[in-house]
Design a protein around this motif. Structure first.
Motif, PDB file in Angstrom:
ATOM      1  N   GLY A  35      -7.230 -17.574   0.215  1.00 26.88           N
ATOM      2  CA  GLY A  35      -7.402 -16.849   1.474  1.00 26.88           C
ATOM      3  C   GLY A  35      -8.797 -16.320   1.701  1.00 26.88           C
ATOM      4  O   GLY A  35      -9.643 -16.356   0.820  1.00 26.88           O
ATOM      5  N   GLU A  36      -8.969 -15.829   2.903  1.00 28.22           N
ATOM      6  CA  GLU A  36     -10.275 -15.283   3.324  1.00 28.22           C
ATOM      7  C   GLU A  36     -10.515 -13.906   2.697  1.00 28.22           C
ATOM      8  O   GLU A  36      -9.558 -13.278   2.235  1.00 28.22           O
ATOM      9  CB  GLU A  36     -10.279 -15.029   4.837  1.00 28.22           C
ATOM     10  N   PRO A  37     -11.732 -13.432   2.791  1.00 30.78           N
ATOM     11  CA  PRO A  37     -12.031 -12.090   2.275  1.00 30.78           C
ATOM     12  C   PRO A  37     -11.188 -11.015   2.992  1.00 30.78           C
ATOM     13  O   PRO A  37     -10.940 -11.133   4.191  1.00 30.78           O
ATOM     14  CB  PRO A  37     -13.509 -11.893   2.619  1.00 30.78           C
ATOM     15  N   GLY A  38     -10.747 -10.049   2.217  1.00 28.89           N
ATOM     16  CA  GLY A  38     -10.049  -8.903   2.806  1.00 28.89           C
ATOM     17  C   GLY A  38      -8.566  -9.112   3.035  1.00 28.89           C
ATOM     18  O   GLY A  38      -7.883  -8.250   3.595  1.00 28.89           O
ATOM     19  N   THR A  39      -8.024 -10.242   2.593  1.00 33.60           N
ATOM     20  CA  THR A  39      -6.611 -10.518   2.870  1.00 33.60           C
ATOM     21  C   THR A  39      -5.680  -9.928   1.813  1.00 33.60           C
ATOM     22  O   THR A  39      -4.467  -9.901   1.996  1.00 33.60           O
ATOM     23  CB  THR A  39      -6.360 -12.036   3.011  1.00 33.60           C
ATOM     24  N   GLY A  40      -6.235  -9.491   0.657  1.00 36.92           N
ATOM     25  CA  GLY A  40      -5.390  -8.846  -0.360  1.00 36.92           C
ATOM     26  C   GLY A  40      -5.243  -9.628  -1.659  1.00 36.92           C
ATOM     27  O   GLY A  40      -4.409  -9.287  -2.497  1.00 36.92           O
ATOM     28  N   LYS A  41      -6.075 -10.646  -1.856  1.00 34.48           N
ATOM     29  CA  LYS A  41      -5.959 -11.489  -3.061  1.00 34.48           C
ATOM     30  C   LYS A  41      -6.191 -10.688  -4.348  1.00 34.48           C
ATOM     31  O   LYS A  41      -5.429 -10.789  -5.307  1.00 34.48           O
ATOM     32  CB  LYS A  41      -6.977 -12.660  -3.010  1.00 34.48           C
ATOM     33  N   SER A  42      -7.259  -9.894  -4.346  1.00 37.21           N
ATOM     34  CA  SER A  42      -7.569  -9.135  -5.570  1.00 37.21           C
ATOM     35  C   SER A  42      -6.499  -8.088  -5.857  1.00 37.21           C
ATOM     36  O   SER A  42      -6.141  -7.861  -7.008  1.00 37.21           O
ATOM     37  CB  SER A  42      -8.944  -8.473  -5.450  1.00 37.21           C
ATOM     38  N   ILE A  43      -5.982  -7.479  -4.812  1.00 38.06           N
ATOM     39  CA  ILE A  43      -4.943  -6.457  -5.004  1.00 38.06           C
ATOM     40  C   ILE A  43      -3.661  -7.114  -5.532  1.00 38.06           C
ATOM     41  O   ILE A  43      -3.006  -6.575  -6.430  1.00 38.06           O
ATOM     42  CB  ILE A  43      -4.713  -5.642  -3.706  1.00 38.06           C
ATOM     43  N   LEU A  44      -3.340  -8.297  -5.044  1.00 42.21           N
ATOM     44  CA  LEU A  44      -2.174  -9.021  -5.569  1.00 42.21           C
ATOM     45  C   LEU A  44      -2.355  -9.300  -7.074  1.00 42.21           C
ATOM     46  O   LEU A  44      -1.415  -9.143  -7.861  1.00 42.21           O
ATOM     47  CB  LEU A  44      -1.975 -10.338  -4.791  1.00 42.21           C
ATOM     48  N   ARG A  73     -10.609   1.282 -10.772  1.00 45.81           N
ATOM     49  CA  ARG A  73     -10.639   2.365  -9.766  1.00 45.81           C
ATOM     50  C   ARG A  73      -9.797   2.007  -8.548  1.00 45.81           C
ATOM     51  O   ARG A  73      -9.071   2.833  -8.002  1.00 45.81           O
ATOM     52  CB  ARG A  73     -12.074   2.650  -9.330  1.00 45.81           C
ATOM     53  N   GLN A  74      -9.934   0.754  -8.095  1.00 41.67           N
ATOM     54  CA  GLN A  74      -9.155   0.312  -6.937  1.00 41.67           C
ATOM     55  C   GLN A  74      -7.660   0.358  -7.268  1.00 41.67           C
ATOM     56  O   GLN A  74      -6.855   0.845  -6.485  1.00 41.67           O
ATOM     57  CB  GLN A  74      -9.587  -1.113  -6.547  1.00 41.67           C
ATOM     58  N   ALA A  75      -7.310  -0.111  -8.452  1.00 43.65           N
ATOM     59  CA  ALA A  75      -5.892  -0.158  -8.856  1.00 43.65           C
ATOM     60  C   ALA A  75      -5.285   1.247  -8.898  1.00 43.65           C
ATOM     61  O   ALA A  75      -4.138   1.454  -8.499  1.00 43.65           O
ATOM     62  CB  ALA A  75      -5.755  -0.849 -10.208  1.00 43.65           C
ATOM     63  N   ARG A  76      -6.088   2.208  -9.343  1.00 40.27           N
ATOM     64  CA  ARG A  76      -5.626   3.594  -9.441  1.00 40.27           C
ATOM     65  C   ARG A  76      -5.185   4.117  -8.069  1.00 40.27           C
ATOM     66  O   ARG A  76      -4.251   4.904  -7.965  1.00 40.27           O
ATOM     67  CB  ARG A  76      -6.780   4.443  -9.992  1.00 40.27           C
ATOM     68  N   GLN A  77      -5.864   3.671  -7.011  1.00 42.44           N
ATOM     69  CA  GLN A  77      -5.487   4.111  -5.657  1.00 42.44           C
ATOM     70  C   GLN A  77      -4.076   3.654  -5.286  1.00 42.44           C
ATOM     71  O   GLN A  77      -3.477   4.154  -4.345  1.00 42.44           O
ATOM     72  CB  GLN A  77      -6.482   3.572  -4.628  1.00 42.44           C
ATOM     73  N   PHE A  78      -3.596   2.642  -6.035  1.00 43.12           N
ATOM     74  CA  PHE A  78      -2.238   2.141  -5.790  1.00 43.12           C
ATOM     75  C   PHE A  78      -1.303   2.535  -6.933  1.00 43.12           C
ATOM     76  O   PHE A  78      -0.291   1.887  -7.158  1.00 43.12           O
ATOM     77  CB  PHE A  78      -2.279   0.624  -5.607  1.00 43.12           C
ATOM     78  N   ARG A  79      -1.698   3.556  -7.665  1.00 39.67           N
ATOM     79  CA  ARG A  79      -0.910   4.076  -8.785  1.00 39.67           C
ATOM     80  C   ARG A  79      -0.658   3.041  -9.886  1.00 39.67           C
ATOM     81  O   ARG A  79       0.416   2.952 -10.450  1.00 39.67           O
ATOM     82  CB  ARG A  79       0.415   4.687  -8.285  1.00 39.67           C
ATOM     83  N   ARG A 238      -4.432  -7.769  10.835  1.00 39.31           N
ATOM     84  CA  ARG A 238      -3.010  -8.082  10.615  1.00 39.31           C
ATOM     85  C   ARG A 238      -2.932  -9.159   9.563  1.00 39.31           C
ATOM     86  O   ARG A 238      -3.344 -10.282   9.792  1.00 39.31           O
ATOM     87  CB  ARG A 238      -2.391  -8.633  11.908  1.00 39.31           C
ATOM     88  N   ARG A 239      -2.450  -8.755   8.398  1.00 39.04           N
ATOM     89  CA  ARG A 239      -2.431  -9.689   7.263  1.00 39.04           C
ATOM     90  C   ARG A 239      -1.073 -10.344   7.083  1.00 39.04           C
ATOM     91  O   ARG A 239      -0.044  -9.738   7.343  1.00 39.04           O
ATOM     92  CB  ARG A 239      -2.746  -8.965   5.962  1.00 39.04           C
ATOM     93  N   TYR A 240      -1.129 -11.565   6.522  1.00 40.86           N
ATOM     94  CA  TYR A 240       0.097 -12.311   6.260  1.00 40.86           C
ATOM     95  C   TYR A 240       0.033 -12.982   4.901  1.00 40.86           C
ATOM     96  O   TYR A 240      -1.058 -13.214   4.360  1.00 40.86           O
ATOM     97  CB  TYR A 240       0.301 -13.414   7.316  1.00 40.86           C
ATOM     98  N   ILE A 259       1.268  -5.338   4.379  1.00 37.06           N
ATOM     99  CA  ILE A 259       0.648  -4.031   4.604  1.00 37.06           C
ATOM    100  C   ILE A 259       0.081  -3.571   3.269  1.00 37.06           C
ATOM    101  O   ILE A 259       0.775  -3.630   2.256  1.00 37.06           O
ATOM    102  CB  ILE A 259       1.693  -2.977   5.091  1.00 37.06           C
ATOM    103  N   ILE A 260      -1.176  -3.161   3.254  1.00 40.09           N
ATOM    104  CA  ILE A 260      -1.744  -2.579   2.039  1.00 40.09           C
ATOM    105  C   ILE A 260      -1.716  -1.071   2.229  1.00 40.09           C
ATOM    106  O   ILE A 260      -2.369  -0.536   3.125  1.00 40.09           O
ATOM    107  CB  ILE A 260      -3.168  -3.108   1.769  1.00 40.09           C
ATOM    108  N   SER A 261      -0.895  -0.429   1.408  1.00 42.06           N
ATOM    109  CA  SER A 261      -0.613   0.978   1.647  1.00 42.06           C
ATOM    110  C   SER A 261      -1.167   1.851   0.519  1.00 42.06           C
ATOM    111  O   SER A 261      -0.966   1.539  -0.652  1.00 42.06           O
ATOM    112  CB  SER A 261       0.909   1.119   1.765  1.00 42.06           C
ATOM    113  N   PRO A 262      -1.832   2.956   0.865  1.00 45.83           N
ATOM    114  CA  PRO A 262      -2.349   3.838  -0.188  1.00 45.83           C
ATOM    115  C   PRO A 262      -1.199   4.292  -1.096  1.00 45.83           C
ATOM    116  O   PRO A 262      -0.119   4.614  -0.600  1.00 45.83           O
ATOM    117  CB  PRO A 262      -2.917   5.032   0.587  1.00 45.83           C
ATOM    118  N   GLY A 263      -1.437   4.299  -2.375  1.00 47.10           N
ATOM    119  CA  GLY A 263      -0.400   4.741  -3.306  1.00 47.10           C
ATOM    120  C   GLY A 263       0.654   3.696  -3.622  1.00 47.10           C
ATOM    121  O   GLY A 263       1.472   3.876  -4.513  1.00 47.10           O
TER     122      GLY A 263
END
Ligand SMILES: Nc1ncnc2c1ncn2[C@@H]1O[C@H](COP(=O)(O)OP(=O)(O)O)[C@@H](O)[C@H]1O
Ligand SMILES: [Mg+2]
Length: 278
Positions: A35-44, A73-79, A238-240, A259-263
């Motif tokens: 996917g493109e930048p900002g779509t959530g790949k790293s968070i997944l 640090r980023q992961a911590r924001q998502f507990r 709007r991510r998919y 949806i990328i949600s804080p916490g």
């Protein structure tokens, strides 16, 4: 015969995604996350690693895009608290205890490259390895298996299930995109084992997608694709996510709104209301 339990599953760390995959990705799969930048790949990838730590799977986390400190640090924001676990930066000081997570960053790769160049120098003086070379990545991952104690007694493949994350593979062919397919194949041949379930990120810009974007997808057992609506038209992000392919399993074939949600991190719900059962 139970068609679902026939294959062992590895949790992705995102409940709705596991449900869409009948419990998780089949063990031993190589999953391309595209996917493109900002779509959530790293968070997944963070969710996937975190699920592994909680389940007691050793984790190998290759990061070429960010310093691992920033991933933590980023992961911590998502507990997700990676630093609660025994972490080892490959190429740094030898670990005191057996690590639960081995981090391979650009410095680890550089160190392997230097080592390989020195080793080969005695035979053929011309070869110099660079950090972002596929041979260097392969050698570094083998070293990670060793540090994790997975290759005791001269084993060729890990003795225990291990999760491998590479964020991203694109860095290895940034200057030669036409090599994407060959490099991916080389890595799979050298590293893919029954006991290794991998998430491999492929970044693509919309402009290169058609020509070179598909190298990794060809060798992958699964493709999880993320995208967003054209922001200039939608005037919002709007991510998919869609499971484009997953061998050895049935899976939900519709798109999810992400949806990328804080916490919380990644939350997903089917785009189509008809699929409320999922
Ligand atoms: N704490 C947070 N809460 C909510 N959303 C966040 C948070 N941190 C980052 N994000 C969102 O996640 C996006 C980055 O996702 P990432 O997985 O790094 O994308 P990719 O790896 O596909 O480029 C950011 O652009 C932002 O919208
Ligand atoms: Mg990223």
């Amino acid at each position: 015969m139970n068609y679902v339990e026939d294959v062992s599953r590895v949790s992705t760390g995102v409940d709705a995604l596991d449900a869409a995959l009948q419990g998780g990705v089949p063990k031993g799969s190589w999953v391309a996350v595209t996917g493109e930048p900002g779509t959530g790949k790293s968070i997944l990838c963070m969710h996937y690693a975190w699920a592994g730590l909680k389940e007691g799977d050793p984790v190998i986390y290759v990061t070429t895009e960010a310093e691992f400190r920033d991933v933590v640090r980023q992961a911590r924001q998502f507990r997700m608290y990676f630093d609660d676990y025994e972490m080892h930066y490959l190429g740094g000081k030898p670990p005191f205890r057996k690590p639960q997570i081995v981090v391979i960053d650009i410095f680890s790769l550089l160190k392997t490259a230097k080592q390989l160049s020195a080793d080969i120098d005695e035979v053929e003086r011309s070869r110099k390895y660079a950090a972002l070379e596929i041979d260097v990545l392969i050698a570094t991952i083998r070293e990670a298996y060793r540090v994790l104690g997975l290759l005791e007694g001269g084993r060729k493949s890990p003795s225990k299930h291990v999760r491998l994350i590479i964020d991203s593979m694109s860095a290895f062919w940034a200057d030669k995109p036409a090599m994407a397919r060959r490099f991916s194949y080389q890595l799979k041949i050298a590293t893919h084992r029954e006991n290794v379930t991998a998430f491999l990120v492929s970044q693509y810009a919309m402009t290169t997608k058609g020509t070179f974007g598909y190298g990794l997808e060809h060798i992958a057992d699964g493709v999880i694709h993320l995208w967003m609506d054209n922001v200039e038209v939608a005037k919002e992000v709007r991510r998919y996510l869609i499971i484009k392919k997953m061998r050895m399993t049935n899976h939900y074939e519709g798109a999810f709104r992400v949806i990328i949600s804080p916490g919380e991190g990644i939350l997903m719900k089917p785009v189509s209301g008809a699929a409320a059962g999922i």
